[in-house]
Design a protein around this motif. Sequence first.
Motif, PDB file in Angstrom:
ATOM      1  N   ILE A 193      18.385 -22.034   8.571  1.00  6.81           N
ATOM      2  CA  ILE A 193      18.589 -23.464   8.330  1.00  6.81           C
ATOM      3  C   ILE A 193      19.125 -23.627   6.915  1.00  6.81           C
ATOM      4  O   ILE A 193      18.551 -23.100   5.960  1.00  6.81           O
ATOM      5  N   GLU A 194      20.230 -24.344   6.780  1.00  5.45           N
ATOM      6  CA  GLU A 194      20.841 -24.525   5.472  1.00  5.45           C
ATOM      7  C   GLU A 194      21.205 -25.994   5.260  1.00  5.45           C
ATOM      8  O   GLU A 194      21.550 -26.705   6.207  1.00  5.45           O
ATOM      9  N   GLN A 195      21.117 -26.412   4.017  1.00  8.71           N
ATOM     10  CA  GLN A 195      21.612 -27.740   3.675  1.00  8.71           C
ATOM     11  C   GLN A 195      23.100 -27.782   3.979  1.00  8.71           C
ATOM     12  O   GLN A 195      23.830 -26.831   3.700  1.00  8.71           O
ATOM     13  N   GLY A 196      23.557 -28.860   4.582  1.00  7.66           N
ATOM     14  CA  GLY A 196      24.963 -28.953   4.951  1.00  7.66           C
ATOM     15  C   GLY A 196      25.871 -28.900   3.735  1.00  7.66           C
ATOM     16  O   GLY A 196      25.552 -29.454   2.678  1.00  7.66           O
ATOM     17  N   ASP A 197      27.006 -28.202   3.897  1.00  6.90           N
ATOM     18  CA  ASP A 197      27.956 -28.091   2.791  1.00  6.90           C
ATOM     19  C   ASP A 197      28.984 -29.220   2.797  1.00  6.90           C
ATOM     20  O   ASP A 197      29.932 -29.211   2.012  1.00  6.90           O
ATOM     21  N   GLY A 198      28.794 -30.169   3.703  1.00  9.64           N
ATOM     22  CA  GLY A 198      29.708 -31.303   3.751  1.00  9.64           C
ATOM     23  C   GLY A 198      30.974 -31.058   4.533  1.00  9.64           C
ATOM     24  O   GLY A 198      31.854 -31.931   4.591  1.00  9.64           O
ATOM     25  N   HIS A 199      31.092 -29.855   5.153  1.00 13.11           N
ATOM     26  CA  HIS A 199      32.337 -29.593   5.888  1.00 13.11           C
ATOM     27  C   HIS A 199      32.454 -30.539   7.094  1.00 13.11           C
ATOM     28  O   HIS A 199      31.457 -30.914   7.705  1.00 13.11           O
ATOM     29  N   ALA A 200      33.672 -30.913   7.377  1.00 11.94           N
ATOM     30  CA  ALA A 200      33.925 -31.894   8.434  1.00 11.94           C
ATOM     31  C   ALA A 200      33.974 -31.224   9.798  1.00 11.94           C
ATOM     32  O   ALA A 200      34.319 -30.050   9.924  1.00 11.94           O
ATOM     33  N   PHE A 201      33.594 -31.962  10.813  1.00 13.80           N
ATOM     34  CA  PHE A 201      33.822 -31.539  12.197  1.00 13.80           C
ATOM     35  C   PHE A 201      34.276 -32.765  12.962  1.00 13.80           C
ATOM     36  O   PHE A 201      34.029 -33.902  12.570  1.00 13.80           O
ATOM     37  N   GLU A 202      34.985 -32.519  14.048  1.00 17.52           N
ATOM     38  CA  GLU A 202      35.520 -33.632  14.809  1.00 17.52           C
ATOM     39  C   GLU A 202      35.574 -33.317  16.294  1.00 17.52           C
ATOM     40  O   GLU A 202      35.534 -32.158  16.700  1.00 17.52           O
ATOM     41  N   TYR A 203      35.651 -34.369  17.057  1.00 21.21           N
ATOM     42  CA  TYR A 203      35.751 -34.240  18.508  1.00 21.21           C
ATOM     43  C   TYR A 203      37.126 -33.678  18.846  1.00 21.21           C
ATOM     44  O   TYR A 203      38.137 -34.096  18.273  1.00 21.21           O
ATOM     45  N   PRO A 204      37.201 -32.711  19.762  1.00 22.95           N
ATOM     46  CA  PRO A 204      38.490 -32.102  20.086  1.00 22.95           C
ATOM     47  C   PRO A 204      39.452 -33.079  20.753  1.00 22.95           C
ATOM     48  O   PRO A 204      39.048 -34.129  21.255  1.00 22.95           O
ATOM     49  N   ASP A 205      40.706 -32.720  20.747  1.00 29.60           N
ATOM     50  CA  ASP A 205      41.741 -33.540  21.365  1.00 29.60           C
ATOM     51  C   ASP A 205      41.390 -33.811  22.823  1.00 29.60           C
ATOM     52  O   ASP A 205      41.298 -32.881  23.630  1.00 29.60           O
ATOM     53  N   SER A 206      41.173 -35.065  23.160  1.00 27.75           N
ATOM     54  CA  SER A 206      40.710 -35.417  24.510  1.00 27.75           C
ATOM     55  C   SER A 206      41.749 -35.122  25.591  1.00 27.75           C
ATOM     56  O   SER A 206      41.408 -35.084  26.776  1.00 27.75           O
ATOM     57  N   LYS A 207      42.999 -34.878  25.210  1.00 32.71           N
ATOM     58  CA  LYS A 207      44.044 -34.625  26.205  1.00 32.71           C
ATOM     59  C   LYS A 207      43.798 -33.321  26.958  1.00 32.71           C
ATOM     60  O   LYS A 207      44.257 -33.156  28.090  1.00 32.71           O
ATOM     61  N   ARG A 208      43.103 -32.382  26.342  1.00 26.41           N
ATOM     62  CA  ARG A 208      42.871 -31.095  27.016  1.00 26.41           C
ATOM     63  C   ARG A 208      41.512 -31.024  27.700  1.00 26.41           C
ATOM     64  O   ARG A 208      41.152 -29.997  28.254  1.00 26.41           O
ATOM     65  N   LEU A 209      40.762 -32.111  27.653  1.00 23.18           N
ATOM     66  CA  LEU A 209      39.456 -32.134  28.296  1.00 23.18           C
ATOM     67  C   LEU A 209      39.557 -32.777  29.673  1.00 23.18           C
ATOM     68  O   LEU A 209      40.200 -33.809  29.834  1.00 23.18           O
ATOM     69  N   LYS A 210      38.928 -32.144  30.647  1.00 18.79           N
ATOM     70  CA  LYS A 210      38.905 -32.678  32.004  1.00 18.79           C
ATOM     71  C   LYS A 210      37.459 -32.988  32.363  1.00 18.79           C
ATOM     72  O   LYS A 210      36.665 -32.089  32.638  1.00 18.79           O
ATOM     73  N   ILE A 211      37.099 -34.271  32.311  1.00 23.02           N
ATOM     74  CA  ILE A 211      35.721 -34.682  32.558  1.00 23.02           C
ATOM     75  C   ILE A 211      35.460 -34.708  34.063  1.00 23.02           C
ATOM     76  O   ILE A 211      36.203 -35.328  34.836  1.00 23.02           O
ATOM     77  N   VAL A 212      34.408 -34.020  34.475  1.00 26.16           N
ATOM     78  CA  VAL A 212      34.070 -33.899  35.890  1.00 26.16           C
ATOM     79  C   VAL A 212      32.591 -34.238  36.086  1.00 26.16           C
ATOM     80  O   VAL A 212      31.834 -34.374  35.124  1.00 26.16           O
ATOM     81  N   THR A 213      32.173 -34.364  37.328  1.00 30.30           N
ATOM     82  CA  THR A 213      30.767 -34.586  37.638  1.00 30.30           C
ATOM     83  C   THR A 213      30.016 -33.252  37.566  1.00 30.30           C
ATOM     84  O   THR A 213      30.635 -32.178  37.646  1.00 30.30           O
ATOM     85  N   PRO A 214      28.683 -33.290  37.429  1.00 32.64           N
ATOM     86  CA  PRO A 214      27.922 -32.029  37.421  1.00 32.64           C
ATOM     87  C   PRO A 214      28.168 -31.181  38.668  1.00 32.64           C
ATOM     88  O   PRO A 214      28.270 -29.950  38.578  1.00 32.64           O
ATOM     89  N   LYS A 215      28.278 -31.814  39.829  1.00 29.65           N
ATOM     90  CA  LYS A 215      28.529 -31.072  41.073  1.00 29.65           C
ATOM     91  C   LYS A 215      29.897 -30.390  41.026  1.00 29.65           C
ATOM     92  O   LYS A 215      30.030 -29.228  41.396  1.00 29.65           O
ATOM     93  N   ARG A 216      30.906 -31.110  40.553  1.00 31.98           N
ATOM     94  CA  ARG A 216      32.238 -30.531  40.467  1.00 31.98           C
ATOM     95  C   ARG A 216      32.277 -29.408  39.430  1.00 31.98           C
ATOM     96  O   ARG A 216      32.947 -28.392  39.637  1.00 31.98           O
ATOM     97  N   ALA A 217      31.545 -29.569  38.335  1.00 25.41           N
ATOM     98  CA  ALA A 217      31.480 -28.518  37.315  1.00 25.41           C
ATOM     99  C   ALA A 217      30.930 -27.237  37.911  1.00 25.41           C
ATOM    100  O   ALA A 217      31.432 -26.141  37.653  1.00 25.41           O
TER     101      ALA A 217
END
Length: 270
Positions: A193-217
């Motif tokens: 466990i470390e104190q955060g260094d402030g580095h940024a993170f972001e949600y990936p480009d939604s164009k490459r994500l294919k949202i499906v139902t749990p059954k389809r997954a």
Amino acid sequence: MKKVLLLLVMAACTANVMAQKDSTVLSVTYETTFMKFMEEDSLSRDLMRLDIGEHSSQFISVQSEWFAKNKEKFTANRQVVKSPYVGYSIFRYTSYKNLPEQGMVTGIHMPGWVTLQDQMADLFDWQLLDGDSTICEYPSKKAVTTFRGRTWTVWYTLDLPYSDGPWKFCGLPGLILKASESDGIFSFTCVGIEQGDGHAFEYPDSKRLKIVTPKRAEELMILEGEDNDAYMSLMTGFQMKTTAIYDAYGNPIPIVPKHAVLLEKTSKKK
């Protein structure tokens, strides 16, 4: 009135944009064990990191992140780059909480073709149990839940009052430091466990994500193991046909159907 409405719309738009990124205030590293296919005779390991930000979090494979940062070195002048994570495999699940929307948890089976989104509220039905432990020097309490076909036992600490944890876990009054499911296949154990260094993170480009139902997954991940060419063809829209696979020494690897070990199971089949 119109001015007030305009300001509200502008504020909502700004909040939506800001919600795509965050800065790390706490980083928690977990050793993760998993099995990808039933045909494997031992568990694989990966190092995963939970980055907790001001309003959201991401859970990502440290090795996967390292490869992404160094991908240009693999192609430039055929340079050989050795991973510093010898003995670790990549756990192909990334998850985000409160990204891209507040109150949502997004689980991504990389490279993003199988993506699940759930409301975080009441996603896990936790049972708080008697029991105490110490993990990474933090006093921890015990809880159990059953989620999509798997029963999990977790240990969380009130000393770190983040309702967060590895993978999709959330909803407890403290940070989850360890989680293991009853079959002994999947586990997440805090190793740092470390104190955060402030580095940024972001949600990936939604164009490459294919949202499906749990059954389809579940259907897609089973198909990925049984017939990878069919899976790739379905996901990319291009006809795929693998004729041969070779290991690092040039030896051919047999192409045989495999049975996926699912992290989330919607059917009653084992």
